[in-house]
Motif scaffolding. Structure first.
Motif, PDB file in Angstrom:
ATOM      1  N   ASN A 258     -46.647 -38.986  59.208  1.00 12.35           N
ATOM      2  CA  ASN A 258     -45.477 -38.760  60.643  1.00 12.35           C
ATOM      3  C   ASN A 258     -44.355 -39.205  61.055  1.00 12.35           C
ATOM      4  O   ASN A 258     -43.944 -39.000  61.951  1.00 12.35           O
TER       5      ASN A 258
ATOM      6  N   HIS B 168     -27.595 -39.641  69.943  1.00 11.24           N
ATOM      7  CA  HIS B 168     -28.854 -40.324  69.669  1.00 11.24           C
ATOM      8  C   HIS B 168     -29.016 -39.452  68.288  1.00 11.24           C
ATOM      9  O   HIS B 168     -29.063 -38.181  68.684  1.00 11.24           O
TER      10      HIS B 168
ATOM     11  N   TRP C 283     -38.617 -32.436  51.880  1.00 11.20           N
ATOM     12  CA  TRP C 283     -39.237 -32.455  53.228  1.00 11.20           C
ATOM     13  C   TRP C 283     -38.717 -33.399  54.468  1.00 11.20           C
ATOM     14  O   TRP C 283     -38.333 -33.391  55.135  1.00 11.20           O
TER      15      TRP C 283
ATOM     16  N   ASN D 138     -34.194 -43.099  62.339  1.00 11.35           N
ATOM     17  CA  ASN D 138     -33.356 -42.974  64.125  1.00 11.35           C
ATOM     18  C   ASN D 138     -33.573 -44.490  64.266  1.00 11.35           C
ATOM     19  O   ASN D 138     -34.902 -45.129  63.930  1.00 11.35           O
TER      20      ASN D 138
ATOM     21  N   CYS E 223     -35.282 -45.495  73.056  1.00  5.88           N
ATOM     22  CA  CYS E 223     -33.673 -44.331  72.530  1.00  5.88           C
ATOM     23  C   CYS E 223     -32.652 -44.906  73.596  1.00  5.88           C
ATOM     24  O   CYS E 223     -31.417 -44.829  72.982  1.00  5.88           O
TER      25      CYS E 223
ATOM     26  N   VAL F  86     -41.989 -42.099  58.569  1.00  2.00           N
ATOM     27  CA  VAL F  86     -39.955 -41.726  57.466  1.00  2.00           C
ATOM     28  C   VAL F  86     -38.943 -41.494  58.589  1.00  2.00           C
ATOM     29  O   VAL F  86     -37.848 -41.142  57.938  1.00  2.00           O
ATOM     30  N   LEU F  87     -39.036 -41.647  59.832  1.00  2.00           N
ATOM     31  CA  LEU F  87     -38.149 -41.287  60.549  1.00  2.00           C
ATOM     32  C   LEU F  87     -37.449 -42.499  60.683  1.00  2.00           C
ATOM     33  O   LEU F  87     -35.843 -42.406  61.464  1.00  2.00           O
TER      34      LEU F  87
ATOM     35  N   ALA G  94     -31.582 -38.942  65.893  1.00  2.00           N
ATOM     36  CA  ALA G  94     -33.091 -38.916  65.788  1.00  2.00           C
ATOM     37  C   ALA G  94     -33.958 -38.034  64.686  1.00  2.00           C
ATOM     38  O   ALA G  94     -34.254 -37.771  63.698  1.00  2.00           O
ATOM     39  N   ASN G  95     -32.983 -36.404  64.402  1.00  2.00           N
ATOM     40  CA  ASN G  95     -33.414 -35.768  63.372  1.00  2.00           C
ATOM     41  C   ASN G  95     -32.252 -34.716  63.750  1.00  2.00           C
ATOM     42  O   ASN G  95     -31.604 -34.649  64.840  1.00  2.00           O
TER      43      ASN G  95
ATOM     44  N   MET H  59     -47.116 -41.336  67.971  1.00  2.32           N
ATOM     45  CA  MET H  59     -45.670 -39.666  68.135  1.00  2.32           C
ATOM     46  C   MET H  59     -46.252 -38.489  68.440  1.00  2.32           C
ATOM     47  O   MET H  59     -47.071 -38.395  67.193  1.00  2.32           O
TER      48      MET H  59
ATOM     49  N   GLY I  17     -44.875 -35.711  67.426  1.00  2.00           N
ATOM     50  CA  GLY I  17     -43.323 -34.814  66.923  1.00  2.00           C
ATOM     51  C   GLY I  17     -42.527 -33.670  67.599  1.00  2.00           C
ATOM     52  O   GLY I  17     -41.822 -33.597  68.169  1.00  2.00           O
TER      53      GLY I  17
ATOM     54  N   THR J 123     -45.476 -38.044  50.878  1.00  2.00           N
ATOM     55  CA  THR J 123     -43.575 -37.525  51.276  1.00  2.00           C
ATOM     56  C   THR J 123     -43.072 -37.070  49.930  1.00  2.00           C
ATOM     57  O   THR J 123     -43.416 -37.192  48.814  1.00  2.00           O
ATOM     58  N   SER J 124     -41.835 -36.800  50.471  1.00  2.00           N
ATOM     59  CA  SER J 124     -41.247 -35.471  49.950  1.00  2.00           C
ATOM     60  C   SER J 124     -39.524 -35.994  49.781  1.00  2.00           C
ATOM     61  O   SER J 124     -39.331 -35.654  51.561  1.00  2.00           O
TER      62      SER J 124
ATOM     63  N   VAL K 271     -42.518 -34.150  71.818  1.00  2.99           N
ATOM     64  CA  VAL K 271     -41.150 -35.259  71.853  1.00  2.99           C
ATOM     65  C   VAL K 271     -39.758 -33.852  71.329  1.00  2.99           C
ATOM     66  O   VAL K 271     -38.817 -33.909  71.889  1.00  2.99           O
ATOM     67  N   PHE K 272     -40.083 -33.121  70.220  1.00  3.92           N
ATOM     68  CA  PHE K 272     -38.835 -32.355  69.773  1.00  3.92           C
ATOM     69  C   PHE K 272     -37.910 -31.251  70.957  1.00  3.92           C
ATOM     70  O   PHE K 272     -37.160 -31.332  71.432  1.00  3.92           O
TER      71      PHE K 272
HETATM   72  O1  UT7 Z   1     -36.004 -40.866  69.089  1.00  6.45           O
HETATM   73  C1  UT7 Z   1     -36.564 -39.897  69.985  1.00  6.45           C
HETATM   74  C2  UT7 Z   1     -38.056 -39.852  69.597  1.00  6.45           C
HETATM   75  N1  UT7 Z   1     -38.380 -38.675  68.061  1.00  6.45           N
HETATM   76  C3  UT7 Z   1     -37.443 -38.019  67.950  1.00  6.45           C
HETATM   77  O2  UT7 Z   1     -36.693 -37.498  68.464  1.00  6.45           O
HETATM   78  C4  UT7 Z   1     -38.365 -36.869  66.876  1.00  6.45           C
HETATM   79  C5  UT7 Z   1     -38.373 -35.475  67.426  1.00  6.45           C
HETATM   80  N2  UT7 Z   1     -39.547 -34.649  66.133  1.00  6.45           N
HETATM   81  C6  UT7 Z   1     -38.875 -34.649  64.905  1.00  6.45           C
HETATM   82  O3  UT7 Z   1     -37.880 -34.943  64.850  1.00  6.45           O
HETATM   83  C7  UT7 Z   1     -40.425 -33.306  64.280  1.00  6.45           C
HETATM   84  O4  UT7 Z   1     -41.085 -33.277  65.397  1.00  6.45           O
HETATM   85  C8  UT7 Z   1     -40.233 -33.915  62.894  1.00  6.45           C
HETATM   86  C9  UT7 Z   1     -39.000 -34.343  61.844  1.00  6.45           C
HETATM   87  C10 UT7 Z   1     -41.216 -35.449  63.424  1.00  6.45           C
HETATM   88  C11 UT7 Z   1     -41.409 -33.097  62.402  1.00  6.45           C
HETATM   89  O5  UT7 Z   1     -40.614 -31.680  62.156  1.00  6.45           O
HETATM   90  P1  UT7 Z   1     -41.680 -30.351  62.886  1.00  6.45           P
HETATM   91  O6  UT7 Z   1     -40.981 -29.571  62.526  1.00  6.45           O
HETATM   92  O7  UT7 Z   1     -41.940 -31.067  64.142  1.00  6.45           O
HETATM   93  O8  UT7 Z   1     -43.211 -30.719  62.189  1.00  6.45           O
HETATM   94  P2  UT7 Z   1     -44.891 -30.935  61.847  1.00  6.45           P
HETATM   95  O9  UT7 Z   1     -44.758 -32.283  62.542  1.00  6.45           O
HETATM   96  O10 UT7 Z   1     -45.636 -29.870  63.088  1.00  6.45           O
HETATM   97  O11 UT7 Z   1     -45.025 -30.791  60.151  1.00  6.45           O
HETATM   98  C12 UT7 Z   1     -45.309 -29.614  59.651  1.00  6.45           C
HETATM   99  C13 UT7 Z   1     -45.849 -30.339  58.394  1.00  6.45           C
HETATM  100  C14 UT7 Z   1     -47.512 -30.278  58.725  1.00  6.45           C
HETATM  101  O12 UT7 Z   1     -47.908 -29.823  57.729  1.00  6.45           O
HETATM  102  P3  UT7 Z   1     -48.927 -28.220  58.110  1.00  6.45           P
HETATM  103  O13 UT7 Z   1     -49.639 -28.501  58.843  1.00  6.45           O
HETATM  104  O14 UT7 Z   1     -47.666 -27.228  58.681  1.00  6.45           O
HETATM  105  O15 UT7 Z   1     -49.836 -28.182  56.951  1.00  6.45           O
HETATM  106  C15 UT7 Z   1     -47.353 -31.941  58.744  1.00  6.45           C
HETATM  107  O16 UT7 Z   1     -48.887 -33.094  58.329  1.00  6.45           O
HETATM  108  O17 UT7 Z   1     -44.758 -31.256  57.744  1.00  6.45           O
HETATM  109  C16 UT7 Z   1     -46.372 -32.457  57.419  1.00  6.45           C
HETATM  110  N3  UT7 Z   1     -45.381 -33.687  57.268  1.00  6.45           N
HETATM  111  C17 UT7 Z   1     -44.864 -34.251  56.119  1.00  6.45           C
HETATM  112  N4  UT7 Z   1     -45.280 -33.544  55.011  1.00  6.45           N
HETATM  113  C18 UT7 Z   1     -44.136 -34.133  54.228  1.00  6.45           C
HETATM  114  C19 UT7 Z   1     -45.428 -33.954  58.478  1.00  6.45           C
HETATM  115  N5  UT7 Z   1     -44.775 -35.488  58.167  1.00  6.45           N
HETATM  116  C20 UT7 Z   1     -44.846 -35.585  56.592  1.00  6.45           C
HETATM  117  C21 UT7 Z   1     -44.173 -36.235  56.167  1.00  6.45           C
HETATM  118  N6  UT7 Z   1     -44.490 -35.416  54.702  1.00  6.45           N
HETATM  119  N7  UT7 Z   1     -43.822 -37.064  56.288  1.00  6.45           N
END
Ligand code: UT7
Length: 333
Positions: free
Chosen positions: A159, A260, A39, A290, A119, A162-163, A262-263, A223, A225, A35-36, A228-229
């Motif tokens: 996935n 809340h 990101w 979160n 949550c 980091v959250l 979360a994001n 999750m 993600g 990760t970074s 859930v978003f």
């Molecule tokens: O508390 C209540 C519950 N939780 C929430 O409310 C969280 C709700 N969800 C979210 O906040 C977002 O869905 C996330 C932040 C978890 C993810 O954002 P997203 O825009 O839905 O991204 P994604 O899961 O579709 O992932 C985009 C890309 C993927 O790569 P590809 O398939 O596009 O190549 C993932 O594999 O980012 C990749 N990815 C990461 N890259 C770097 C997923 N996690 C990471 C990571 N670092 N930690």
């Protein structure tokens, strides 16, 4: 759920929180998973989170948040007659975390129990406590949202790891009078058709702690993600809108929204849809990530202590979590 028509108003007498000392930054996570900082910052807004020490349990951080809230309210543990802890990371499956807290703060005559609403736990606890006080059976309630999520995180899963973070927040609710602030209205809901998109599959009776389940990492939070978003934005926007209408408020008469944490993209989407300016939305997720049931509780306490909520202000609390569960509460401070 309806506007509060009870004869006994319920007021927030004090708030408190506690965050573990250990800070884990995005750079620290770069060393654990692929990760970074870029990101995590761009997709969530989170910069760092707190992590409990190994011997620091949910009841310990709950107790510290509770003591902080009691001091803020100017009352003693012995004056508390109801304790509700919202958590998905209790010290033990049974007894409840609330029982440990009851003993720790010397609330000998308090009824104490946990609720599991992820949550949304702190807001479900607030709804319960206010109903029990407004019925006239209880006078001073201590409600807590607390999590040691680091104990259910798979630190190899980028996935999720980091959250999330650890922390605890608390509030003292008390029977008020005509001259005090009050909980104006509540709007809560549950959608049990979506249990699979955010859960901890193992550790319950359906999937007990056994070597093979641990081997399959079923004891960790899982999750979807993106799913859930979408649900989070819709549920928080709809419940906030409903509670604002029930309480007879509008964007102008609301001083602060405490959502809340979360994001930041979820928070921005809700602010946009509610047409409430960003400066009226409290955000601290960059510091703590979160923290599930603790998130709204910690944010409420920080907003209160920073002077962002004054006597007579109208505020909205709104949350969302696994279940799915959601809740919005309108308060005149
Ligand atoms: O508390 C209540 C519950 N939780 C929430 O409310 C969280 C709700 N969800 C979210 O906040 C977002 O869905 C996330 C932040 C978890 C993810 O954002 P997203 O825009 O839905 O991204 P994604 O899961 O579709 O992932 C985009 C890309 C993927 O790569 P590809 O398939 O596009 O190549 C993932 O594999 O980012 C990749 N990815 C990461 N890259 C770097 C997923 N996690 C990471 C990571 N670092 N930690």
């Amino acid at each position: 759920m309806s506007a509060n028509t009870s004869k006994i108003p319920v007021t927030i007498a004090g708030t408190g929180c506690y965050l573990p000392e250990r800070i884990m930054t995005n750079e620290d996570l770069e060393k654990l998973v692929d990760t970074s900082d870029e990101w995590i910052t761009n997709l969530t807004g989170i910069k760092e989170r707190r992590i409990c020490a190994d011997d620091e349990n949910t009841s310990d951080i709950s107790t510290k948040a509770a003591e902080n809230a009691l001091e803020n309210a100017g009352i003693k543990g012995a004056d508390i007659d109801l304790i509700i802890v919202g958590t998905v990371t209790p010290d033990t499956t049974t007894p409840s975390t609330a029982c440990y807290v009851q003993h720790n703060i010397g609330a000998k005559s308090a009824l104490a129990f946990d609720i599991s609403a992820a949550c949304t736990g702190f807001l479900y606890a607030m709804e319960l406590a206010q109903r029990m006080i407004s019925d006239g059976h209880y006078k001073n309630a201590l409600i807590i949202g607390a999590e040691k999520l680091s104990s259910v995180i798979n630190w190899e899963d980028r996935n999720t790891c980091v959250l999330f973070g650890d922390g605890a927040g608390a509030a003292v609710l008390t029977a008020g009078s005509e001259n005090t602030g009050r909980i104006l209205a509540t709007e809560l809901g549950t959608d049990g058709s979506q249990t699979s998109i955010l859960n901890i599959p193992g550790g319950g009776s359906a999937c007990p702690i056994r070597a093979e389940n641990v081997q399959d990492k079923l004891n960790f939070l899982s999750m979807q993600g993106r799913e859930v978003f979408k649900h989070a934005v819709n549920a928080m926007k709809n419940s906030a809108e409903a509670v604002i209408e029930k309480a007879g408020l509008n964007a102008d008469s609301i001083k602060l929204v405490v959502p809340h944490q979360a994001n930041i993209r979820i928070i921005d989407a809700i602010a946009d849809r509610l047409t409430i300016p960003n400066e009226k939305i409290f955000v601290n997720l960059h510091k703590y990530g979160n923290t599930s049931a603790a998130a709204v509780a910690i944010a409420l306490d920080e907003a209160h202590r920073e002077g962002k909520i004054q006597r007579g202000d109208n505020i909205i609390l709104v949350g969302f979590g696994a279940g799915l569960t959601w809740a919005a509460i309108a308060i005149e401070w």
